[in-house]
Design an enzyme around this catalytic site. Structure first.
Site, PDB file in Angstrom:
ATOM      1  N   ARG A   1     -10.508   5.263   6.532  1.00 56.07           N
ATOM      2  CA  ARG A   1     -11.328   4.920   5.346  1.00 56.07           C
ATOM      3  C   ARG A   1     -10.898   3.772   4.631  1.00 56.07           C
ATOM      4  NH1 ARG A   1      -9.692   9.182   1.032  1.00 56.07           N
ATOM      5  NH2 ARG A   1      -7.538   9.196   1.317  1.00 56.07           N
TER       6      ARG A   1
ATOM      7  N   ASP B   1     -15.132  11.553   6.441  1.00 57.39           N
ATOM      8  CA  ASP B   1     -16.315  10.834   6.221  1.00 57.39           C
ATOM      9  C   ASP B   1     -16.137   9.200   5.843  1.00 57.39           C
ATOM     10  OD1 ASP B   1     -15.117  10.940   3.713  1.00 57.39           O
ATOM     11  OD2 ASP B   1     -16.484  12.437   2.962  1.00 57.39           O
TER      12      ASP B   1
ATOM     13  N   ARG C   1      -7.826  -2.730  -3.724  1.00 58.54           N
ATOM     14  CA  ARG C   1      -6.206  -2.852  -4.033  1.00 58.54           C
ATOM     15  C   ARG C   1      -5.625  -3.932  -3.563  1.00 58.54           C
ATOM     16  NH1 ARG C   1      -3.844   2.183  -0.869  1.00 58.54           N
ATOM     17  NH2 ARG C   1      -3.572   1.298   1.318  1.00 58.54           N
TER      18      ARG C   1
ATOM     19  N   ARG D   1       2.722  -0.932   8.062  1.00 58.72           N
ATOM     20  CA  ARG D   1       3.530   0.124   7.745  1.00 58.72           C
ATOM     21  C   ARG D   1       4.419   0.669   8.949  1.00 58.72           C
ATOM     22  NH1 ARG D   1      -1.118   3.342   5.006  1.00 58.72           N
ATOM     23  NH2 ARG D   1      -2.543   1.876   4.703  1.00 58.72           N
TER      24      ARG D   1
ATOM     25  N   ASP E   1       3.524   6.788   8.007  1.00 60.52           N
ATOM     26  CA  ASP E   1       2.344   5.763   7.960  1.00 60.52           C
ATOM     27  C   ASP E   1       2.107   5.386   6.405  1.00 60.52           C
ATOM     28  OD1 ASP E   1       1.806   8.609   7.751  1.00 60.52           O
ATOM     29  OD2 ASP E   1      -0.306   7.969   7.027  1.00 60.52           O
ATOM     30  N   ASN E   2       2.822   5.887   5.526  1.00 54.93           N
ATOM     31  CA  ASN E   2       2.578   5.549   4.154  1.00 54.93           C
ATOM     32  C   ASN E   2       3.595   4.805   3.671  1.00 54.93           C
ATOM     33  OD1 ASN E   2       0.362   6.981   4.054  1.00 54.93           O
ATOM     34  ND2 ASN E   2       1.206   8.710   2.969  1.00 54.93           N
TER      35      ASN E   2
HETATM   36  P1  AMP Z   1      -3.657   9.666   3.789  1.00 59.22           P
HETATM   37  O1  AMP Z   1      -3.317  10.972   3.713  1.00 59.22           O
HETATM   38  O2  AMP Z   1      -4.455   9.263   2.725  1.00 59.22           O
HETATM   39  O3  AMP Z   1      -2.388   8.647   3.906  1.00 59.22           O
HETATM   40  O4  AMP Z   1      -4.569   9.423   5.145  1.00 59.22           O
HETATM   41  C1  AMP Z   1      -4.079  10.130   6.388  1.00 59.22           C
HETATM   42  C2  AMP Z   1      -4.776   9.557   7.402  1.00 59.22           C
HETATM   43  O5  AMP Z   1      -6.012  10.181   7.330  1.00 59.22           O
HETATM   44  C3  AMP Z   1      -5.157   8.000   7.516  1.00 59.22           C
HETATM   45  O6  AMP Z   1      -5.387   7.677   8.732  1.00 59.22           O
HETATM   46  C4  AMP Z   1      -6.386   7.995   6.680  1.00 59.22           C
HETATM   47  O7  AMP Z   1      -7.247   6.975   7.117  1.00 59.22           O
HETATM   48  C5  AMP Z   1      -7.299   9.521   7.403  1.00 59.22           C
HETATM   49  N1  AMP Z   1      -7.922   9.828   6.107  1.00 59.22           N
HETATM   50  C6  AMP Z   1      -7.838  10.407   5.090  1.00 59.22           C
HETATM   51  N2  AMP Z   1      -8.977  10.593   4.307  1.00 59.22           N
HETATM   52  C7  AMP Z   1      -9.903  10.409   5.066  1.00 59.22           C
HETATM   53  C8  AMP Z   1     -11.575  10.292   5.101  1.00 59.22           C
HETATM   54  N3  AMP Z   1     -12.011  10.804   3.979  1.00 59.22           N
HETATM   55  N4  AMP Z   1     -12.322   9.747   6.003  1.00 59.22           N
HETATM   56  C9  AMP Z   1     -11.456   9.244   7.018  1.00 59.22           C
HETATM   57  N5  AMP Z   1     -10.195   8.999   7.382  1.00 59.22           N
HETATM   58  C10 AMP Z   1      -9.576   9.670   6.278  1.00 59.22           C
HETATM   59 MG    MG Z   2      -1.947   6.880   4.262  1.00 58.40          MG
END
Ligand code: AMP
Ligand code: MG
Length: 474
Positions: free
Chosen positions: A87, A118, A169, A176, A245-246
């Site tokens: 996203r 989404d 941002r 990563r 990944d973070n």
């Molecule tokens: P995060 O927890 O934000 O680091 O996200 C982990 C993974 O889930 C990453 O690949 C994000 O791009 C994906 N992700 C998180 N929220 C969404 C969303 N609403 N729609 C699509 N991908 C998402």
């Molecule tokens: Mg992330």
């Protein structure tokens, strides 16, 4: 002329990313713009509305090549094959006075990596990300920062229905640990090499083209990571989702989710209420940083021998311990280093833990102990006896008391971002009132100052906020 140019990442082979259209909002709304950052980036002559139109896609910049990045990673210790920007997209790059800076747009719609998501972000989470980036930056902790929040009247479903928003941002990089893991586990060692070379070529002075350039690359990532986490620990910051990944390869804090600044000093503090095992508890962060570095090392095993990896990973603890010891010494007002310092620091942390003292306020008021037998927080028998040893130790420092106080106030913040403060700002913003956000930003961007009108922001959290649970769904 708009100085945002295509990102150099777009020149890498197709497997690295997907060139990306994105989905702006029908009724975009400017929630907040970061005027200071905008100026640092040389964008001050682009007015807010124009910048909003650019990010919302209503005004196109020719030749721009926004892209979603492919990556994978270890989430809560398990390898997850496909993550990627689900996203978000790497919007472009700016050549600023601080060097090349990435512009990333989060919540901009679906990408090939969205899986069941989404592609959107919610106003609540982008406000939290905005606030934390500014708070961390003001505390001199390397971090991504927010440039603009674009609100909408679009609703998305999380644990409940919420307003969608986008966040523009900046960061030095969006590469990563997981970008390397993606190619390693897909059996593409040639792309691991391409990516390492890309980093080495594009991020001087972090990396250099020395003889052992891959080892030196890895050593530098390990060092930056250890130093970043030492800064987190010294400031009581808990990231909450330290998945690989973070983790930025340049040691910048990013992908803020259910983070929290610790209030009462509880080493086992877990800010993410979905983290049932407490894997990412405050006290585990240093070890997890090392675990993540070894996951990166593994992904680099086609370039660096196991033996060399081990030798480099061993330096992590040294970098971390040295940096943290230096930060704690400064927080205690010591300029020089003495043998008893480690014990003295541990003694203070033990008191804070057993008496459940506020981490930030205990340090902020510690300078009272230079001239008094007690401080606002340190007043039990054990604490009073600790203060005696502390004062004796200070006899070895030659600076005047006034000088010591000013040095301590420049490293021990008076104001930190407490969860309830972010929560109040979010609730106001969800009712279209953005003024509370502006006031809070004023405070967290001057964490070391005495701000008379904002004195109440230095208080411990009110009772109702003690059990505030921060959701991972964002
Ligand atoms: P995060 O927890 O934000 O680091 O996200 C982990 C993974 O889930 C990453 O690949 C994000 O791009 C994906 N992700 C998180 N929220 C969404 C969303 N609403 N729609 C699509 N991908 C998402
Ligand atoms: Mg992330």
């Amino acid at each position: 002329m708009i100085p945002i140019k295509p990102h150099a990442y777009a020149e890498l082979p197709q497997d690295f990313y997907n060139l990306q259209n994105w989905q702006g909002f029908d009724n975009p709304l400017l929630v907040i713009e970061n005027a200071e950052l905008k100026k640092d980036l040389g964008l001050e002559n682009i007015d807010k509305q124009k910048l909003l139109n650019i990010f919302n896609g209503s005004l196109s910049i020719e030749s721009l090549k926004p892209l979603s990045m492919a990556y994978s990673g270890h989430q809560f210790g398990q390898y997850v094959e496909q993550l990627g920007d689900g996203r978000g997209l790497l919007f472009g790059q700016i050549d600023s006075s601080a060097g090349l800076i990435d512009i990333h747009l989060k919540g901009a719609g679906k990408t090939p990596y969205s899986r069941f998501g989404d592609g959107r972000a919610v106003l609540r989470s982008v406000i939290r990300e905005y606030l934390c980036g500014e708070a961390m930056h003001a505390l001199s902790i390397p971090t991504s920062r927010a440039l603009m929040i674009i609100g909408s009247d679009e609703m998305v479903i999380r644990e409940k229905s919420e307003t969608a928003a986008m966040l523009a941002r900046t960061a030095k990089t969006h590469i990563r640990f997981g970008n390397f893991e993606y190619f390693h586990y897909n059996n593409k060692p040639e792309y691991v090499k391409v990516l390492a070379d890309f980093c080495i070529d594009n991020y001087p002075p972090y990396f250099s083209k020395s003889k052992n350039k891959y080892e030196e690359f890895f050593r530098s990532v390990v060092e930056q990571t250890a130093c970043m986490i030492a800064l987190w620990q010294a400031n009581g910051f808990s990231h909450g989702v330290m998945n690989t990944d973070n983790m930025s390869i340049l040691g910048e804090t990013f992908d803020y989710g259910p983070y929290g600044f610790m209030e009462d000093y509880i080493p086992s503090y877990v800010c993410n209420h979905s983290d049932h095992q407490g894997r990412y508890a405050f006290k585990n962060q240093p070890y997890i940083g090392l675990w993540n570095c070894s996951a990166l090392g593994h992904a680099l095993s086609s370039l660096i021998s196991e033996e060399n990896q081990d030798e480099i990973l061993k330096t992590y603890e040294l970098f971390f311990q040295n940096k943290l010891a230096e930060l704690y010494r400064k927080k205690l007002g010591f300029i020089t280093s003495h043998n008893e310092d480690a014990q003295l620091i541990q003694g203070l942390l033990d008191i804070m833990e057993s008496e459940r003292l506020d981490y930030t306020n205990t340090f902020r008021n510690l300078s009272q102990a230079l001239t008094e037998t007690k401080t606002n927080e340190l007043n039990s028998d054990v604490a009073v006896s600790w203060i005696k040893s502390y004062q004796e130790r200070h006899n070895k420092e030659s600076k005047s008391i006034a000088k010591k106080i000013s040095l301590m106030n420049a490293i021990n913040p008076k104001y930190i971002l407490r969860n309830y403060m972010a929560q109040e700002v979010i609730e106001a913003a969800e009712n279209s009132d953005f003024s509370a956000a502006e006031a809070l930003i004023e405070v967290i961007t001057c964490p070391y100052d005495e701000l008379e009108q904002y004195e109440h922001f230095a208080n411990r959290s009110p009772e109702w906020a003690k059990n505030l649970e921060i959701s991972c769904s964002s």
